[in-house]
Design an enzyme around this catalytic site. Structure first.
Site, PDB file in Angstrom:
ATOM      1  CE  LYS A   1       0.949 -15.885 -48.918  1.00  0.00           C
ATOM      2  NZ  LYS A   1       0.541 -16.894 -49.866  1.00  0.00           N
TER       3      LYS A   1
ATOM      4  CG  ASP B   1       5.355 -15.235 -49.263  1.00  0.00           C
ATOM      5  OD1 ASP B   1       5.576 -14.708 -50.368  1.00  0.00           O
ATOM      6  OD2 ASP B   1       4.778 -16.326 -49.133  1.00  0.00           O
TER       7      ASP B   1
END
Ligand code: ATP
Length: 303
Positions: free
Chosen positions: A11, A146
């Site tokens: 990401k 995350d």
């Protein structure tokens, strides 16, 4: 089926704000995360107890500094998965997880979280355990902040310590040039520097969300920020130079991802992005790895 292979996409943070701190020291974030097509590859194989005495074994290829024991995020994900199910059949089996590492480590790209997410999704498929997405999310939070995002993928506004997710329309096929200096940055050190900083440039997250909804790159560039960028750049001045080089080469937005040191530039087309890559390959020092990537809507995907 006794084997499954999945991608584990990295990401970037299209914006990153710190909006508070819990009494236990955890920073509360408000960040828009975006999956990109740079991915590790995870293979999960069932092995017999006699081939492999330990219940969960991890092998990491292409990187020799990542721990392969219970400190590996993939190991932790498998552990919480088996611990949750307490299934008599699963109690007897052993698994081997192989990580083909392509995502730079300690780079602000959530590589470890991506691997953990792929393991949760992969085990749920391999053993047809039918955990719901909500149940998988609860396990994901136990592994890392995350991991819930990397389990879903796409474009998501993430809040709290990463557990509160608001999916946004996925911004796919946006070209970015990712510049990753070899020396990583310690996330804990960056947050501790942030706590001492007195001048902070916050993103306007509401406008960031509007820019994403309307796919307006110029608007995104005018209202976004990463509050950790100034502190990481004061530790590592070369990050600012990379950002400036990306802007000079036509990036509409150049910003650090997570706590760094990766810096990305967003471009209006593949041609412009590739042109900038060719130039920066010559101009940037050799210890900066450069990747031409695309944004994606995909989380961990079976191959
Ligand atoms: P984030 O953006 O979530 O803060 P990061 O991208 O900066 O993460 P990672 O690449 O996830 O950082 O690695 C952080 C640390 O975790 C490293 O020191 C590494 O040794 C350790 N680690 C444990 N398991 C893994 C894994 N599967 N992949 C990468 N790093 C791992």
């Amino acid at each position: 089926m006794s084997l499954i292979e999945l991608t584990a996409p990295a990401k970037i943070n299209l914006s990153l704000d710190v909006v508070g701190k819990r009494p236990d020291g955890y920073h509360l974030l408000r960040t828009v995360m975006q999956s990109i097509d740079l991915a590790d590859r995870i293979t999960i194989e069932q092995s017999t107890n006699h081939e492999q005495p330990e219940r969960i074994a991890v092998i990491t290829r292409n990187h020799n500094l990542i721990p392969n024991d219970r400190h590996n995020t993939a190991w932790k994900a498998a552990f919480v998965f088996f611990d949750e199910l307490k299934d008599p059949f699963l109690e007897k089996i052993s698994i081997k997880i192989t990580i083909d590492k392509h995502i730079p480590v300690a780079a602000g790209l959530a590589g470890g979280s991506a691997d953990a997410a792929a393991v949760l999704v992969g085990l749920n498929k391999l053993y047809k355990t039918n955990l719901t997405i909500g149940e998988l999310e609860r396990l994901a939070v136990q592994v890392g902040a995350d991991v819930p995002f990397t389990m879903h993928g796409g474009t998501i506004l993430c809040e709290g310590i990463g557990e509160k997710l608001t999916p946004l329309p996925a911004w796919e096929d946006l070209y970015l040039l990712l510049c990753c200096p070899n020396d990583g940055l310690l996330t804990a050190q960056v947050f501790s520097d942030y706590d001492q900083a007195d001048c902070v440039n916050h993103p306007d997250t509401e406008r960031v969300v509007s820019a994403i909804r309307s796919r307006d790159l110029a608007l995104l560039a005018s209202c976004t920020a990463n509050v950790l960028q100034p502190v990481s750049e004061s530790r590592r001045p070369e990050l600012k130079a990379i950002r400036q080089a990306l802007i000079e080469q036509g990036a509409v937005l150049a910003q650090m991802s997570g706590s760094g040191p990766s810096v990305f530039g967003l471009f209006r087309s593949q041609v412009l992005c590739q042109k900038a890559a060719n130039r920066l390959l010559q101009d940037l020092p050799d210890d900066v790895r450069i990747y031409v990537c695309r944004t994606t809507a995909a989380g961990p995907t079976e191959i």
